[in-house]
Scaffold this active site. Structure first.
Site, short mmCIF file in Angstrom:
data_model
loop_
_atom_site.label_atom_id
_atom_site.label_comp_id
_atom_site.label_asym_id
_atom_site.label_seq_id
_atom_site.Cartn_x
_atom_site.Cartn_y
_atom_site.Cartn_z
N HIS A 85 23.64 -16.86 40.08
CA HIS A 85 23.07 -16.61 41.73
C HIS A 85 22.96 -15.14 41.99
CE1 HIS A 85 22.12 -19.14 45.48
NE2 HIS A 85 21.45 -17.81 45.47
N ARG A 131 17.35 -23.26 44.15
CA ARG A 131 18.58 -23.64 44.43
C ARG A 131 19.14 -25.01 43.43
NH1 ARG A 131 19.51 -20.04 47.30
NH2 ARG A 131 19.77 -19.94 49.61
N GLU A 155 28.55 -24.02 43.08
CA GLU A 155 28.58 -22.55 43.23
C GLU A 155 29.67 -22.14 43.94
OE1 GLU A 155 24.98 -20.58 44.10
OE2 GLU A 155 23.63 -21.88 42.72
#
Ligand code: DGY
Length: 320
Positions: free
Chosen positions: A287, A240, A269
């Site tokens: 991601h 993360r 993000e």
């Protein structure tokens, strides 16, 4: 199941997942594939018994306080649940599940790609060949950092951390780890336990983060901790973005103390950190740690297994 429960799927999950969901539920799918907004989540809670969201839908305390009583379960299509205020959801009596196990290998593979790409100048190398700028070769050209025999520090030896360690053993790396508790000898497979992050950092020629984002781990990697790494270390983050102070990361790279970084996640993000684009020693991906066909199916099926159990009156396997 006797009656068909109403289910909202917030994003375009795999075809196999959507087919199974449509077979078993009265399902509405967000084919636009845009992240569910706070108002959409709140509106959906009055119309649906269940939601399958991704990490892109944020169930903050404020959103949770406005959810209608019809919504009984949030069956996440993710292992990470930092987008859900779990205490608030629990207080509302809403069941929350996630999808552990099934994405460990895909995420560990991607972390390996990040580690190799960061260590061996993947960004600069690709750019040089791709743009036709490759007009020179020398033994001192794009010399990188070798994994074989190097010390790898893993923060968080959960499922993904252990899968990553297994792959790193294939590169003959010396595995060290920090975890809240040491693993059994069988699970550790020779990996050396450190009872503090600081102790681990001192030996981490390569560092890979595999812990969840919690209030305790926000900015885990800050200026002080980057300074504790051996000079020339490489850091990987496929967990993360919240775990890394991005200004401190830039400073550690600019000083040369950190040689390179491989990142699949960012504080913001989607989008990432535009300042990172100016550094070719940051190898970045958007991601996509769990983004393989096999794993997307497995994540969708795991979320549906949890829903099926819940509506059959059983305890879902992955209840949090
Ligand atoms: C996860 O499962 O937490 C991944 O980050 C994808 O959402």
């Amino acid at each position: 199941m006797t009656d068909r429960k109403r289910l909202w799927i917030t994003r375009r999950l795999s075809d196999a997942t959507l087919e199974r969901a449509a077979r078993d539920y009265d399902v509405v799918i967000n084919h636009d594939d845009t992240p569910g907004t706070a108002s959409e989540l709140i509106a959906a809670s009055a119309k649906f018994d269940a939601i399958i969201p991704c990490h892109s839908e944020h169930f903050s305390a404020e959103v949770v306080s406005k959810l209608a009583p019809r919504l009984k379960i949030i069956a996440n299509h993710s292992v990470g649940v930092d987008h859900c205020d779990l205490p608030a959801l629990k207080a509302r009596g809403i069941t929350v599940t996630n999808t552990p196990d099934v994405l460990s290998d895909a995420t560990a593979e991607l972390a390996m790609l990040l580690m190799l790409g960061a260590a061996r100048h993947a960004v600069a190398g690709d750019r040089t060949v791709r743009t036709g700028a490759w007009d020179f070769w020398s033994p001192s050209f794009m010399v990188g950092k070798q994994l074989t025999g190097a010390r790898l520090g893993i923060v968080g030896m959960g499922r993904v951390g252990r899968a990553f360690a297994a792959k790193a053993r294939g590169f003959d790396m010396e595995i060290h780890y920090y975890n809240r508790n040491p693993l059994s000898d069988a699970a550790a497979q020779g990996a050396v336990y450190h009872d503090t992050v600081e102790s681990l950092l001192g030996v981490a020629d390569f560092l890979s983060l595999h812990c969840p984002a919690t209030p305790d781990t926000i900015d885990l990697m800050n200026s002080e901790r980057f300074a504790m790494l051996p000079k020339g270390a490489v850091m990987v983050n496929a967990a993360r973005g919240a775990l890394v102070d991005e200004d401190a990361l830039m400073a550690a790279l600019d000083s040369g103390h950190l040689a390179a970084a491989g990142l699949d996640c960012f504080k913001v993000e989607p989008g990432g950190n535009p300042a990172f684009a100016t550094r070719e020693n940051i190898f970045m991906l958007p991601h996509i740690g769990s983004a393989t066909t096999q794993t997307r199916d497995a994540m969708g099926f795991r979320a549906l297994d949890n829903l099926d159990a819940f509506f059959d009156g059983r305890t879902p396997k992955d209840v949090l």
